[in-house]
Design an enzyme around this catalytic site. Structure first.
Site, PDB file in Angstrom:
ATOM      1  N   PHE A  97       0.842  -1.186   0.000  1.00 21.03           N
ATOM      2  CA  PHE A  97       0.000   0.000   0.000  1.00 21.03           C
ATOM      3  C   PHE A  97       0.886   1.247   0.000  1.00 21.03           C
ATOM      4  O   PHE A  97       2.083   1.185   0.296  1.00 21.03           O
ATOM      5  CB  PHE A  97      -0.925  -0.026   1.220  1.00 21.03           C
ATOM      6  CG  PHE A  97      -1.934   1.090   1.253  1.00 21.03           C
ATOM      7  CD1 PHE A  97      -2.861   1.239   0.236  1.00 21.03           C
ATOM      8  CD2 PHE A  97      -1.953   1.998   2.306  1.00 21.03           C
ATOM      9  CE1 PHE A  97      -3.784   2.267   0.256  1.00 21.03           C
ATOM     10  CE2 PHE A  97      -2.876   3.023   2.341  1.00 21.03           C
ATOM     11  CZ  PHE A  97      -3.795   3.164   1.311  1.00 21.03           C
ATOM     12  N   ASN A 144       1.485   3.642   1.895  1.00 20.19           N
ATOM     13  CA  ASN A 144       2.239   4.075   3.078  1.00 20.19           C
ATOM     14  C   ASN A 144       3.241   3.044   3.578  1.00 20.19           C
ATOM     15  O   ASN A 144       3.836   3.214   4.635  1.00 20.19           O
ATOM     16  CB  ASN A 144       1.277   4.442   4.214  1.00 20.19           C
ATOM     17  CG  ASN A 144       0.443   3.258   4.692  1.00 20.19           C
ATOM     18  OD1 ASN A 144       0.584   2.132   4.205  1.00 20.19           O
ATOM     19  ND2 ASN A 144      -0.451   3.507   5.637  1.00 20.19           N
ATOM     20  N   LYS A 145       3.451   1.977   2.819  1.00 22.61           N
ATOM     21  CA  LYS A 145       4.367   0.929   3.265  1.00 22.61           C
ATOM     22  C   LYS A 145       5.814   1.233   2.856  1.00 22.61           C
ATOM     23  O   LYS A 145       6.085   2.171   2.117  1.00 22.61           O
ATOM     24  CB  LYS A 145       3.915  -0.425   2.707  1.00 22.61           C
ATOM     25  CG  LYS A 145       2.547  -0.861   3.228  1.00 22.61           C
ATOM     26  CD  LYS A 145       2.532  -0.956   4.741  1.00 22.61           C
ATOM     27  CE  LYS A 145       1.245  -1.543   5.311  1.00 22.61           C
ATOM     28  NZ  LYS A 145       0.086  -0.656   5.202  1.00 22.61           N
ATOM     29  N   ASN A 146       6.743   0.400   3.331  1.00 26.70           N
ATOM     30  CA  ASN A 146       8.169   0.648   3.083  1.00 26.70           C
ATOM     31  C   ASN A 146       8.514   0.615   1.598  1.00 26.70           C
ATOM     32  O   ASN A 146       9.468   1.248   1.162  1.00 26.70           O
ATOM     33  CB  ASN A 146       9.020  -0.362   3.831  1.00 26.70           C
ATOM     34  CG  ASN A 146       8.971  -0.155   5.336  1.00 26.70           C
ATOM     35  OD1 ASN A 146       7.973   0.342   5.869  1.00 26.70           O
ATOM     36  ND2 ASN A 146      10.038  -0.531   6.033  1.00 26.70           N
TER      37      ASN A 146
END
Length: 386
Positions: A192, A194-196
């Site tokens: 997604f 906002n993930k790393n």
């Protein structure tokens, strides 16, 4: 620190750059990858998805992987691949994103919420899980909160002791090659925004048993025996449907971005860890009453930077104070057992450690675009807001 906080508060806030909570890194390599897909004329699941799957599997020490359109889809497919359903109970954390529990509900099973170990280690408590195992318990879903690795061998031992499946919500730990998907039966990752690493939407599934992973792959695309690409390229004529499957496929555009992002992920994760260490140092010096969960050396991808505010602090006011000086913040997470729909369906849950942690947790900005100076500013702003 008092003077630093004062400086932040007295500066014209319109002149301050926004310190974002999280920020994906996207640039020319991703643009070129997307352009190549568009120029190829093939957008649906195809060869790039296969390349992304293999590259991701290699990074995590696995033989193969299955790309999907979200981690939620991955969680659902893991449960389906092991026939978890009606009449089953599944132990899950409440300190997680709601999808961890929602996929259990959609499978027809019952989520049973497990309390946390404590404020310094907000992972599911092994002792509480053991106490909640019943003859109906079929699986345990562990979640690597904030990117901090669970004690998977201990959970594997508990699962084996009771003949249970061990599944991982690995949404926060992409790039960690320290046993993810090795001790468990399957693991689902998130890409997604906002993930790393990100593909905007997207996810990946690992499974120890090749037959179970093959079933995940089949269920991903309607239970069809031949893909659209196979039929287009003449490798198959017609198809059968051998499972009641889903449309959880990843497309070539997302896979192309994922291939590029995966190459850069190790460096980004290393930067996140360095910034987390800086946060720990600055907080210990300037705001010792604000603590960071987990030990300094705990294996982590440093997905988020959770802190515990002092008991009695008004988190809403603190967040407003940070927002006033253009510093974003959040909370991870509102506990699932408190959501009205879950209370209506499953009743009140007694999770004192989860409740205590949820009432004090605040998430501060953490992403590879930050600098040590940004960290100093965030902590100064937090001091001013407190």
């Amino acid at each position: 620190m008092t003077s630093q906080a004062s400086d932040v508060q007295t500066t014209d806030v319109t002149e301050l750059p926004l310190v974002e909570l999280g920020a994906p890194i996207l640039g020319e390599p991703e643009k070129r990858a997307l352009a190549e897909v568009i120029d190829s004329g093939w957008l649906a699941m195809g060869e790039r998805v296969k390349r992304f799957e293999q590259a991701f599997a290699t990074v995590h020490g696995a033989a193969d992987a299955v790309a999907v359109n979200s981690a939620t889809a991955g969680l659902s497919l893991m449960l389906a691949a092991f026939d978890v359903g009606a009449g089953d109970e599944v132990l899950v954390p409440s300190m997680t994103f709601v999808a961890t529990a929602a996929t259990v509900v959609h499978a027809g099973a019952t989520p049973v919420f497990v309390d946390l170990e404590g404020p310094d280690r907000p992972h599911m408590a092994l002792a509480d899980a053991r106490a909640k195992i019943t003859p109906r318990t079929r699986a345990i879903v562990v979640m690597h909160y904030g990117g901090y690795l669970m004690d998977l061998p201990a959970w594997r031992a508990l699962a084996d002791e009771h003949g249970l499946l061990l599944l991982e919500d690995a949404a926060h730990v992409a790039g960690m090659a320290e046993g993810i998907g090795v001790h468990s039966d399957a693991a689902a990752f998130s890409f997604f925004a906002n993930k790393n690493m990100t593909t905007a939407e997207g996810g990946m599934v690992l499974a120890r048993d090749p037959e179970r992973l093959a079933r995940v792959r089949l269920l991903r695309a309607h239970g069809m025996t031949a893909s659209t690409l196979d039929r287009d390229r003449g490798r198959a004529v017609g198809y059968d449907v051998v499972e009641f499957g889903h449309n959880f496929r990843m497309d070539e555009l997302r896979a192309a971005v994922g291939i590029v992002q995966l190459e850069r992920l190790p460096g980004w994760n290393a930067t996140r860890l360095e910034l987390t260490s800086t946060y720990r140092e600055v907080l210990a010096r300037a705001l010792p009453e604000v603590t960071v969960p987990f030990d300094e050396g705990h294996p982590s991808t440093a997905h988020i930077l959770p802190v515990l505010l002092p008991a009695g602090a008004d988190r809403t006011a603190v967040m407003a104070g940070l927002r006033a000086v253009r510093v974003q913040s959040s909370m991870h997470y509102p506990p699932v057992h408190r959501f009205s729909r879950y209370v209506d369906a499953y009743g009140e849950a007694d999770l004192p450690h989860t409740d205590a942690y949820a009432d004090r947790e605040l998430t501060l900005p953490l992403h590879p675009r930050l600098s040590p100076a940004d960290v100093e500013r965030v902590v100064a702003s937090l001091a001013g807001a407190l």
